[in-house]
Design a protein around this motif. Structure first.
Motif, PDB file in Angstrom:
ATOM      1  N   MET A 190       0.845  -1.206   0.000  1.00 20.70           N
ATOM      2  CA  MET A 190       0.000   0.000   0.000  1.00 20.70           C
ATOM      3  C   MET A 190       0.872   1.244   0.000  1.00 20.70           C
ATOM      4  N   LEU A 191       0.524   2.204  -0.859  1.00 18.27           N
ATOM      5  CA  LEU A 191       1.294   3.429  -0.945  1.00 18.27           C
ATOM      6  C   LEU A 191       1.039   4.306   0.274  1.00 18.27           C
ATOM      7  N   THR A 192       2.078   4.993   0.712  1.00 17.35           N
ATOM      8  CA  THR A 192       1.974   5.910   1.841  1.00 17.35           C
ATOM      9  C   THR A 192       2.927   7.071   1.651  1.00 17.35           C
ATOM     10  N   LEU A 193       2.554   8.228   2.180  1.00 20.22           N
ATOM     11  CA  LEU A 193       3.428   9.393   2.096  1.00 20.22           C
ATOM     12  C   LEU A 193       4.449   9.405   3.223  1.00 20.22           C
ATOM     13  N   LYS A 194       4.339   8.475   4.159  1.00 19.02           N
ATOM     14  CA  LYS A 194       5.328   8.353   5.227  1.00 19.02           C
ATOM     15  C   LYS A 194       6.377   7.335   4.794  1.00 19.02           C
ATOM     16  N   THR A 195       7.330   7.779   3.992  1.00 23.32           N
ATOM     17  CA  THR A 195       8.329   6.880   3.421  1.00 23.32           C
ATOM     18  C   THR A 195       9.652   6.971   4.170  1.00 23.32           C
ATOM     19  N   SER A 196      10.598   6.145   3.764  1.00 20.51           N
ATOM     20  CA  SER A 196      11.922   6.156   4.397  1.00 20.51           C
ATOM     21  C   SER A 196      12.639   7.476   4.191  1.00 20.51           C
ATOM     22  N   VAL A 197      12.321   8.187   3.114  1.00 23.12           N
ATOM     23  CA  VAL A 197      12.934   9.489   2.860  1.00 23.12           C
ATOM     24  C   VAL A 197      12.574  10.474   3.971  1.00 23.12           C
ATOM     25  N   CYS A 198      11.341  10.389   4.458  1.00 22.07           N
ATOM     26  CA  CYS A 198      10.913  11.270   5.555  1.00 22.07           C
ATOM     27  C   CYS A 198      11.769  11.019   6.793  1.00 22.07           C
ATOM     28  N   GLU A 199      12.005   9.747   7.090  1.00 18.97           N
ATOM     29  CA  GLU A 199      12.814   9.402   8.262  1.00 18.97           C
ATOM     30  C   GLU A 199      14.270   9.795   8.054  1.00 18.97           C
ATOM     31  N   THR A 200      14.793   9.547   6.864  1.00 13.03           N
ATOM     32  CA  THR A 200      16.201   9.844   6.570  1.00 13.03           C
ATOM     33  C   THR A 200      16.521  11.322   6.742  1.00 13.03           C
ATOM     34  N   PHE A 201      15.637  12.185   6.267  1.00  9.39           N
ATOM     35  CA  PHE A 201      15.911  13.625   6.282  1.00  9.39           C
ATOM     36  C   PHE A 201      15.156  14.380   7.369  1.00  9.39           C
ATOM     37  N   GLY A 202      14.354  13.690   8.135  1.00  8.35           N
ATOM     38  CA  GLY A 202      13.640  14.347   9.221  1.00  8.35           C
ATOM     39  C   GLY A 202      12.561  15.292   8.743  1.00  8.35           C
ATOM     40  N   ILE A 203      11.848  14.905   7.666  1.00 10.90           N
ATOM     41  CA  ILE A 203      10.802  15.761   7.101  1.00 10.90           C
ATOM     42  C   ILE A 203       9.447  15.065   7.196  1.00 10.90           C
ATOM     43  N   THR A 204       8.394  15.832   7.027  1.00 10.40           N
ATOM     44  CA  THR A 204       7.040  15.290   7.163  1.00 10.40           C
ATOM     45  C   THR A 204       6.553  14.614   5.894  1.00 10.40           C
ATOM     46  N   TYR A 205       6.873  15.212   4.741  1.00 10.36           N
ATOM     47  CA  TYR A 205       6.424  14.687   3.458  1.00 10.36           C
ATOM     48  C   TYR A 205       7.624  14.397   2.546  1.00 10.36           C
ATOM     49  N   PRO A 206       7.516  13.384   1.689  1.00  7.88           N
ATOM     50  CA  PRO A 206       8.647  13.028   0.815  1.00  7.88           C
ATOM     51  C   PRO A 206       8.735  13.937  -0.409  1.00  7.88           C
ATOM     52  N   ILE A 207       8.818  15.233  -0.149  1.00  8.84           N
ATOM     53  CA  ILE A 207       8.825  16.253  -1.197  1.00  8.84           C
ATOM     54  C   ILE A 207      10.066  17.111  -1.031  1.00  8.84           C
ATOM     55  N   ILE A 208      10.890  17.151  -2.064  1.00  9.17           N
ATOM     56  CA  ILE A 208      12.130  17.925  -2.035  1.00  9.17           C
ATOM     57  C   ILE A 208      12.067  19.009  -3.102  1.00  9.17           C
ATOM     58  N   GLN A 209      12.379  20.215  -2.716  1.00 16.68           N
ATOM     59  CA  GLN A 209      12.485  21.325  -3.666  1.00 16.68           C
ATOM     60  C   GLN A 209      13.894  21.301  -4.244  1.00 16.68           C
ATOM     61  N   ALA A 210      13.992  21.242  -5.559  1.00 19.45           N
ATOM     62  CA  ALA A 210      15.286  21.113  -6.220  1.00 19.45           C
ATOM     63  C   ALA A 210      16.191  22.307  -5.941  1.00 19.45           C
ATOM     64  N   GLY A 211      17.498  22.051  -5.853  1.00 24.55           N
ATOM     65  CA  GLY A 211      18.477  23.105  -5.600  1.00 24.55           C
ATOM     66  C   GLY A 211      18.911  23.783  -6.876  1.00 24.55           C
ATOM     67  N   MET A 212      18.035  24.583  -7.433  1.00 21.17           N
ATOM     68  CA  MET A 212      18.266  25.217  -8.728  1.00 21.17           C
ATOM     69  C   MET A 212      19.204  26.412  -8.585  1.00 21.17           C
TER      70      MET A 212
END
Length: 355
Positions: free
Chosen positions: A1-23
């Motif tokens: 089942m898909l979830t927005l609470k992914t390992s990326v959230c835990e790795t970076f200490g964020i709430t949602y697995p959304i990263i703003q690109a470093g443009m």
């Protein structure tokens, strides 16, 4: 089942697995970075063209606006300048300089490379996350980053680059499909005209199958549908650039934002005309006429250095014909400005409806 609470959230200490690109280039203001982080994503400062002093000031400003994790992105590698066919390139640029009423192109100085200094600064400032383009941190740099508890990511465009990044010790890999705007993170500087051209839907599952660390999808994602699609392909998060270019807090030039709003599904092209390295942007007069001239651009970063004065003058005059209007293939989906918080909230709300 898909979830927005992914390992990326835990790795970076964020709430949602959304990263703003470093443009790089000024779009990622401290206000934008902080607002994304405050909204539950990971804001990223695009530091590739900044001096260490500018980076330090920006990091201080970000920390004054948020206590949430954020990232700093810079080039892991920059090749030496190559001005072999400078005279031919300047002959083309001379016409544009005259039109904008600026001095004729002068002999350029050596392109500055602050990558090592910026890395050292990130360690000294204990930046939460370091993100690299065009390669990975060196073995010694990675050791220092890990010793200070700094998380790392590297952007890649092929399975081979992903394996190299995993071997280097990064905490997560950003898989950039050919849909992505601006410069994608090809590790090679061999001058291939269009660079690697693997689409995101093909790239993500192949990298997911090849590595054992989290994969973040990037390229052409602008809404919750793209987020869910990326998760379905095995990614643990998404990185968005163009969507945040039109954020209210972004430093994107007004005419650049308008070009994005006016664009369609076929408005972007991959070009080396502005920087000497393949980059996706909205086609404009400079791209058309430079390519029509038949003159080969200088290699990166030299072409970027010699076109800088032209781009600065165009920005000052609000002339979109001579600006590098970097944007991904889904730019045509964006029609209005919004705050960074609203953008993150809409991505989450749209995605949650599809879970």
């Amino acid at each position: 089942m898909l979830t927005l609470k992914t390992s990326v959230c835990e790795t970076f200490g964020i709430t949602y697995p959304i990263i703003q690109a470093g443009m790089a280039g000024g779009a990622t203001t401290p206000e934008l970075v902080a607002a994304v982080s405050e909204a539950g994503g990971l804001g990223t400062l695009g530091a590739a063209y900044m001096t260490p002093e500018q980076v330090e000031a920006a990091v201080e400003m970000i920390r004054s606006l948020t206590d949430q994790p954020f990232a700093v992105n810079f080039f892991a590698a920059t090749p030496p300048d190559d001005y072999t066919n400078l005279a031919e390139v300047q002959q083309v640029l001379r016409l544009f300089h005259a039109e904008l009423d600026i001095a004729e192109p002068q002999a350029p100085s050596q392109t500055a490379d602050f990558s090592s200094a910026i890395f050292g600064l990130c360690v000294d400032l204990r930046v939460p996350v370091i993100s690299t383009a065009f390669g990975c941190l060196t073995t010694e740099q990675m050791r220092k980053a890990k010793a200070h508890g700094i998380r790392t990511t590297a952007m890649v465009t092929t399975v081979g680059e992903a394996l190299e990044a995993e071997h280097a010790g990064v905490d997560a890999i950003v898989a950039q499909g050919s849909e992505a705007g601006g410069h994608r993170s090809m590790f090679s500087f061999d001058g291939t005209p269009a660079g690697t051209q693997i689409g995101l839907f093909s790239l993500v599952p192949q990298i997911v199958d090849a590595v054992k660390i989290p994969v973040i999808a990037a390229g052409g994602i602008t809404d919750g549908r793209g987020l869910i699609a990326a998760l379905a392909l095995g990614a643990e998060g998404v990185q968005l650039g163009t969507r945040f270019l039109v954020a209210a807090e972004a430093g994107t030039h007004t005419v650049h934002k308008q070009a994005i709003f006016d664009s369609g599904d076929d408005s972007t092209v991959v070009t080396r005309s502005f920087s000497g390295r393949p980059a996706r942007g909205i086609k404009n007069r400079f791209i058309e006429e430079f390519e029509k001239s038949g003159t080969s651009p200088l290699p990166f970063p030299s072409q970027n250095t010699v076109t800088k004065e032209l781009r600065l003058a165009a920005a000052k005059n609000g002339n979109a014909d001579f600006l590098s209007l970097w944007a991904g293939q889904s730019a045509g989906m964006l029609k209005e400005e919004g705050t960074a918080e609203t953008i993150v909230q809409s991505l989450v709300a749209e995605a949650e409806k599809l879970i």
